[in-house]
Design a protein around this motif. Structure first.
Motif, PDB file in Angstrom:
ATOM      1  N   ARG A   1      10.832  -4.257 -14.021  1.00  0.00           N
ATOM      2  CA  ARG A   1      10.770  -3.424 -15.224  1.00  0.00           C
ATOM      3  C   ARG A   1       9.841  -2.223 -15.056  1.00  0.00           C
ATOM      4  N   VAL A   2       9.166  -2.095 -13.923  1.00  0.00           N
ATOM      5  CA  VAL A   2       8.146  -1.056 -13.771  1.00  0.00           C
ATOM      6  C   VAL A   2       8.768   0.239 -13.259  1.00  0.00           C
ATOM      7  N   GLU A   3       8.597   1.285 -14.037  1.00  0.00           N
ATOM      8  CA  GLU A   3       9.012   2.626 -13.615  1.00  0.00           C
ATOM      9  C   GLU A   3       7.888   3.294 -12.829  1.00  0.00           C
ATOM     10  N   LEU A   4       6.636   3.146 -13.311  1.00  0.00           N
ATOM     11  CA  LEU A   4       5.493   3.834 -12.717  1.00  0.00           C
ATOM     12  C   LEU A   4       4.265   2.940 -12.756  1.00  0.00           C
ATOM     13  N   LEU A   5       3.650   2.716 -11.586  1.00  0.00           N
ATOM     14  CA  LEU A   5       2.364   2.021 -11.500  1.00  0.00           C
ATOM     15  C   LEU A   5       1.241   3.039 -11.633  1.00  0.00           C
ATOM     16  N   ILE A   6       0.202   2.703 -12.397  1.00  0.00           N
ATOM     17  CA  ILE A   6      -0.956   3.579 -12.545  1.00  0.00           C
ATOM     18  C   ILE A   6      -2.182   2.819 -12.061  1.00  0.00           C
ATOM     19  N   VAL A   7      -2.857   3.391 -11.051  1.00  0.00           N
ATOM     20  CA  VAL A   7      -3.918   2.684 -10.343  1.00  0.00           C
ATOM     21  C   VAL A   7      -5.137   3.591 -10.221  1.00  0.00           C
ATOM     22  N   PRO A   8      -6.357   3.067 -10.429  1.00  0.00           N
ATOM     23  CA  PRO A   8      -7.547   3.904 -10.219  1.00  0.00           C
ATOM     24  C   PRO A   8      -7.802   4.107  -8.730  1.00  0.00           C
ATOM     25  N   PHE A   9      -8.291   5.287  -8.382  1.00  0.00           N
ATOM     26  CA  PHE A   9      -8.627   5.559  -6.980  1.00  0.00           C
ATOM     27  C   PHE A   9     -10.088   5.977  -6.889  1.00  0.00           C
ATOM     28  N   PRO A  10     -10.839   5.446  -5.883  1.00  0.00           N
ATOM     29  CA  PRO A  10     -10.358   4.615  -4.784  1.00  0.00           C
ATOM     30  C   PRO A  10     -10.049   3.183  -5.216  1.00  0.00           C
ATOM     31  N   VAL A  11      -9.133   2.540  -4.486  1.00  0.00           N
ATOM     32  CA  VAL A  11      -8.775   1.153  -4.743  1.00  0.00           C
ATOM     33  C   VAL A  11      -9.826   0.266  -4.071  1.00  0.00           C
ATOM     34  N   THR A  12     -10.574  -0.491  -4.866  1.00  0.00           N
ATOM     35  CA  THR A  12     -11.676  -1.289  -4.318  1.00  0.00           C
ATOM     36  C   THR A  12     -11.240  -2.691  -3.905  1.00  0.00           C
ATOM     37  N   ASP A  13     -10.086  -3.126  -4.390  1.00  0.00           N
ATOM     38  CA  ASP A  13      -9.549  -4.442  -4.035  1.00  0.00           C
ATOM     39  C   ASP A  13      -8.719  -4.299  -2.758  1.00  0.00           C
ATOM     40  N   ASP A  14      -9.221  -4.847  -1.641  1.00  0.00           N
ATOM     41  CA  ASP A  14      -8.536  -4.680  -0.349  1.00  0.00           C
ATOM     42  C   ASP A  14      -7.129  -5.263  -0.366  1.00  0.00           C
ATOM     43  N   GLU A  15      -6.940  -6.391  -1.040  1.00  0.00           N
ATOM     44  CA  GLU A  15      -5.614  -7.003  -1.092  1.00  0.00           C
ATOM     45  C   GLU A  15      -4.647  -6.116  -1.871  1.00  0.00           C
ATOM     46  N   LEU A  16      -5.130  -5.573  -2.971  1.00  0.00           N
ATOM     47  CA  LEU A  16      -4.285  -4.673  -3.758  1.00  0.00           C
ATOM     48  C   LEU A  16      -3.995  -3.389  -2.983  1.00  0.00           C
ATOM     49  N   LEU A  17      -4.999  -2.885  -2.246  1.00  0.00           N
ATOM     50  CA  LEU A  17      -4.819  -1.691  -1.427  1.00  0.00           C
ATOM     51  C   LEU A  17      -3.665  -1.873  -0.449  1.00  0.00           C
ATOM     52  N   GLN A  18      -3.595  -3.053   0.163  1.00  0.00           N
ATOM     53  CA  GLN A  18      -2.552  -3.334   1.143  1.00  0.00           C
ATOM     54  C   GLN A  18      -1.207  -3.608   0.473  1.00  0.00           C
ATOM     55  N   ALA A  19      -1.242  -4.239  -0.703  1.00  0.00           N
ATOM     56  CA  ALA A  19      -0.002  -4.718  -1.317  1.00  0.00           C
ATOM     57  C   ALA A  19       0.726  -3.681  -2.159  1.00  0.00           C
ATOM     58  N   LEU A  20       0.011  -2.687  -2.673  1.00  0.00           N
ATOM     59  CA  LEU A  20       0.602  -1.764  -3.636  1.00  0.00           C
ATOM     60  C   LEU A  20       1.915  -1.116  -3.183  1.00  0.00           C
ATOM     61  N   PRO A  21       1.956  -0.522  -1.990  1.00  0.00           N
ATOM     62  CA  PRO A  21       3.207   0.158  -1.595  1.00  0.00           C
ATOM     63  C   PRO A  21       4.403  -0.780  -1.540  1.00  0.00           C
ATOM     64  N   GLY A  22       4.182  -2.006  -1.047  1.00  0.00           N
ATOM     65  CA  GLY A  22       5.276  -2.956  -0.994  1.00  0.00           C
ATOM     66  C   GLY A  22       5.765  -3.350  -2.372  1.00  0.00           C
ATOM     67  N   LEU A  23       4.830  -3.540  -3.305  1.00  0.00           N
ATOM     68  CA  LEU A  23       5.203  -3.873  -4.675  1.00  0.00           C
ATOM     69  C   LEU A  23       6.022  -2.746  -5.298  1.00  0.00           C
ATOM     70  N   ALA A  24       5.571  -1.517  -5.065  1.00  0.00           N
ATOM     71  CA  ALA A  24       6.298  -0.369  -5.621  1.00  0.00           C
ATOM     72  C   ALA A  24       7.683  -0.251  -5.001  1.00  0.00           C
ATOM     73  N   LEU A  25       7.783  -0.447  -3.688  1.00  0.00           N
ATOM     74  CA  LEU A  25       9.068  -0.333  -3.004  1.00  0.00           C
ATOM     75  C   LEU A  25      10.044  -1.386  -3.497  1.00  0.00           C
ATOM     76  N   GLN A  26       9.574  -2.626  -3.643  1.00  0.00           N
ATOM     77  CA  GLN A  26      10.449  -3.717  -4.054  1.00  0.00           C
ATOM     78  C   GLN A  26      11.012  -3.501  -5.448  1.00  0.00           C
ATOM     79  N   SER A  27      10.231  -2.855  -6.311  1.00  0.00           N
ATOM     80  CA  SER A  27      10.673  -2.675  -7.698  1.00  0.00           C
ATOM     81  C   SER A  27      11.224  -1.273  -7.958  1.00  0.00           C
TER      82      SER A  27
END
Length: 357
Positions: free
Chosen positions: A302-328
């Motif tokens: 259901r996500v059209e646009l992810l909004i994330v603060p930068f810099p990303v301080t969560d290393d797991e989220l930093l690595q996972a974000l692009p894949g999550l966006a691509l999948q959806s």
């Protein structure tokens, strides 16, 4: 030049695991002017630290990739401010970027979030500099500017001498009232108006070609405002500012003049975007706040646009974000400053949704 298609290709086509390196190789950086540049020291330590993370099963793959990277870097001579390197067992992607970067190193899935941020922060700007006779169109992207078009008004079709001589009577005397000069000036003014409109048409063409949604005008003040006044309403909505940038300003100086304006434009856009999504989320409309709500929405496509603060301080989220966006099939917007602080207060991540439940 780097674009979104490059990032998606790295995500989907590079055989994993991948070594991802972001290196500040700027020759103008004082620490990089030592006999052993700071970036070489950093990457040596980073590869050594990664070396500790592997068991016997993964060691062989890592060592082969590490050796390839070390061979490449030993021969590498900096030609830009930043080097981004993705190294797989049989594949390699490199990007020389004209803007600085923080140093990063990762092994596994390609670390492309910093590239997403750079594309988001340094969006394409179309810069049009114009005076009474010429126009230059430049595309600013990732801290650099390239000239795309140059235009000149065509006045060769007019006979200047004939049009500026006063007409004579049949008695060989000049008329005391009236002159071809006024008619000539009217013709030239009309021709300039058509020139300014042709500049607007060219701006529209180049902006569409490069998917640039932000425009800055410069050059001679009267000419720049004449172009502005010729713009259709939709294009005026994309106009960021009219700046006093002389027509023949070199590209690097244009970037220096434009960047503060572009930076403030981005911050304003981020605040307005986030305010809208927060309002939608709190009213039960097309918005989600906080990691649980956003992750649930991602799982439901259901996500059209992810909004994330930068810099990303969560290393797991930093690595996972692009894949999550691509999948959806969603995009990512990074926010900074005031917008980032507010987003962290509202759960640290937000999303604009295709539809509400």
């Amino acid at each position: 030049m780097l674009d979104l298609a490059d990032i998606k290709r790295i995500q989907t086509e590079m055989e994993q695991p991948v070594l991802s390196l972001y290196l500040n190789v700027d020759p103008g950086y004082q620490e990089n002017q030592a006999a052993q540049p700071a970036w070489r020291v950093w990457v040596k330590n980073a590869l050594r630290d990664l070396d500790r993370d592997f068991d016997a099963d993964g060691k062989d793959i890592w060592q082969a990739i590490r050796e390839r990277a070390e061979t490449f870097l030993a021969q590498y001579l900096p030609e830009s401010k930043a080097l981004v390197l993705f190294m797989g067992s049989n594949t390699q992607e490199t990007f020389a970027l004209p803007l600085a970067t923080e140093n990063y190193a990762a092994f596994g899935e390609p670390l492309v979030t910093p590239l997403f941020w750079k594309l988001d922060e340094y969006k394409r700007y179309l810069i049009a500099l114009v005076d009474q006779q010429e126009a230059r169109l430049l595309l600013a992207h990732l801290g650099d500017a390239d000239e795309e078009e140059r235009m000149e008004i065509d006045l060769d079709e007019y006979d200047f001498r004939e049009m500026t001589i006063s007409p004579a009577t049949s008695y060989g005397k000049e008329l005391n009232q009236g002159s071809n000069r006024d008619a000539f000036e009217d013709v030239i003014d009309d021709h300039r108006s058509r020139f300014f409109k042709s500049v607007v048409d060219k701006i529209a063409e180049v902006a569409e070609q490069h998917d640039s949604k932000r425009i800055i005008l410069g050059g001679a003040e009267a000419a720049a405002h004449a172009v502005r006044n010729s713009m259709p309403e939709k294009m005026l909505g994309q106009l960021v500012d009219v700046l006093p940038i002389p027509l023949r300003t070199p590209p690097h100086a244009i970037i220096e003049r434009v960047q503060p304006v572009a930076y403030e434009c981005e911050r304003t856009y981020e605040r307005q975007l986030l305010d809208g999504v927060i309002d939608m989320a709190k009213s039960g409309a097309r918005g989600a706040l906080g990691q649980k709500q956003v992750m649930d929405a991602l799982a439901q496509q259901r996500v059209e646009l992810l909004i994330v603060p930068f810099p990303v301080t969560d290393d797991e989220l930093l690595q996972a974000l692009p894949g999550l966006a691509l999948q959806s099939s969603s995009s990512i917007e990074f926010v900074h400053g005031e917008a980032a602080r507010r987003l962290n207060e509202e759960g640290g991540i937000a999303a604009r949704l295709y539809y509400a439940i």
